[in-house]
Design a protein around this motif. Structure first.
Motif, mmCIF file in Angstrom:
data_model
loop_
_atom_site.group_PDB
_atom_site.id
_atom_site.type_symbol
_atom_site.label_atom_id
_atom_site.label_comp_id
_atom_site.label_asym_id
_atom_site.label_seq_id
_atom_site.Cartn_x
_atom_site.Cartn_y
_atom_site.Cartn_z
ATOM 1 N N ASN A 72 16.227 75.534 26.958
ATOM 2 C CA ASN A 72 16.671 75.108 28.285
ATOM 3 C C ASN A 72 18.169 74.846 28.368
ATOM 4 O OD1 ASN A 72 14.103 75.242 29.346
ATOM 5 N ND2 ASN A 72 13.622 73.141 28.754
ATOM 6 N N SER A 73 18.821 74.612 27.245
ATOM 7 C CA SER A 73 20.247 74.302 27.291
ATOM 8 C C SER A 73 21.064 75.459 26.725
ATOM 9 C CB SER A 73 20.547 73.024 26.507
ATOM 10 O OG SER A 73 20.458 73.258 25.124
ATOM 11 N N LEU A 74 22.294 75.569 27.212
ATOM 12 C CA LEU A 74 23.171 76.637 26.733
ATOM 13 C C LEU A 74 23.513 76.467 25.258
ATOM 14 C CD1 LEU A 74 25.692 77.138 29.681
ATOM 15 C CD2 LEU A 74 24.014 78.762 28.830
ATOM 16 N N LEU A 75 23.723 75.228 24.825
ATOM 17 C CA LEU A 75 24.100 75.005 23.428
ATOM 18 C C LEU A 75 22.987 75.402 22.464
ATOM 19 C CD1 LEU A 75 26.101 71.667 23.600
ATOM 20 C CD2 LEU A 75 26.963 73.987 23.292
ATOM 21 N N SER A 76 21.753 75.055 22.793
ATOM 22 C CA SER A 76 20.660 75.456 21.900
ATOM 23 C C SER A 76 20.454 76.966 21.960
ATOM 24 C CB SER A 76 19.373 74.714 22.252
ATOM 25 O OG SER A 76 18.933 75.038 23.554
ATOM 26 N N MET A 77 20.676 77.568 23.123
ATOM 27 C CA MET A 77 20.572 79.024 23.232
ATOM 28 C C MET A 77 21.625 79.698 22.350
ATOM 29 S SD MET A 77 21.171 81.475 26.516
ATOM 30 C CE MET A 77 22.932 81.429 26.321
ATOM 31 N N ILE A 78 22.845 79.191 22.386
ATOM 32 C CA ILE A 78 23.912 79.766 21.557
ATOM 33 C C ILE A 78 23.595 79.571 20.076
ATOM 34 C CG2 ILE A 78 26.344 79.549 20.920
ATOM 35 C CD1 ILE A 78 26.866 78.751 23.853
ATOM 36 N N GLY A 79 23.133 78.376 19.714
ATOM 37 C CA GLY A 79 22.807 78.104 18.309
ATOM 38 C C GLY A 79 21.731 79.038 17.773
ATOM 39 N N TRP A 80 20.646 79.175 18.521
ATOM 40 C CA TRP A 80 19.580 80.077 18.075
ATOM 41 C C TRP A 80 20.020 81.536 18.142
ATOM 42 C CZ3 TRP A 80 15.877 78.681 15.086
ATOM 43 C CH2 TRP A 80 15.396 77.383 15.137
ATOM 44 N N GLY A 81 20.912 81.854 19.079
ATOM 45 C CA GLY A 81 21.438 83.211 19.153
ATOM 46 C C GLY A 81 22.278 83.561 17.938
ATOM 47 N N ILE A 82 23.082 82.611 17.497
ATOM 48 C CA ILE A 82 23.888 82.827 16.284
ATOM 49 C C ILE A 82 22.982 82.976 15.070
ATOM 50 C CG2 ILE A 82 25.538 81.703 14.715
ATOM 51 C CD1 ILE A 82 26.871 80.527 17.255
ATOM 52 N N TYR A 83 21.964 82.140 14.990
ATOM 53 C CA TYR A 83 21.012 82.246 13.885
ATOM 54 C C TYR A 83 20.319 83.611 13.897
ATOM 55 C CZ TYR A 83 16.965 81.251 10.942
ATOM 56 O OH TYR A 83 16.002 81.295 9.973
ATOM 57 N N GLY A 84 19.893 84.052 15.070
ATOM 58 C CA GLY A 84 19.255 85.361 15.186
ATOM 59 C C GLY A 84 20.205 86.483 14.821
#
Length: 97
Positions: A72-84
């Motif tokens: 739901n948040s941009l920061l968690s989306m970016i974090g998981w995107g970097i991990y992916g």
């Protein structure tokens, strides 16, 4: 201000902006780790490199599609995107080897 960020159109625009920025950064990283210069080869008409670059774009976009669905948040989306992306680049090195 909370009402502003809860607007669905604002959330879509924010997600889109972040994903495009991350896509540019991740493609620059791919450009550094490949043995050839992607964009120079594409300009020369190298269809194989163009297809490989398209696959990289599709892979990154698919990672962010999943992160947008799950977070739901941009920061968690970016974090998981970097991990992916890190997992994607490890897979790239495994298959390149």
């Amino acid at each position: 201000m909370d009402q502003f960020w809860e607007n669905e159109y604002i959330q879509i625009a924010a997600n889109y902006s972040v994903v495009i920025l991350c896509l540019v950064v991740f493609l620059a990283i791919f450009e550094m780790v490949t043995k050839y210069k992607n964009w120079e080869e594409i300009k020369k008409g190298n269809v194989a490199v163009a297809m490989a670059t398209g696959g990289k774009i599709l892979g990154v976009a698919n990672i962010f599609r999943c992160t947008i669905e799950q977070n739901n948040s941009l920061l968690s989306m970016i974090g998981w995107g970097i991990y992916g992306f890190l997992l994607l680049i490890i897979g790239y090195f495994i298959f390149e080897f």
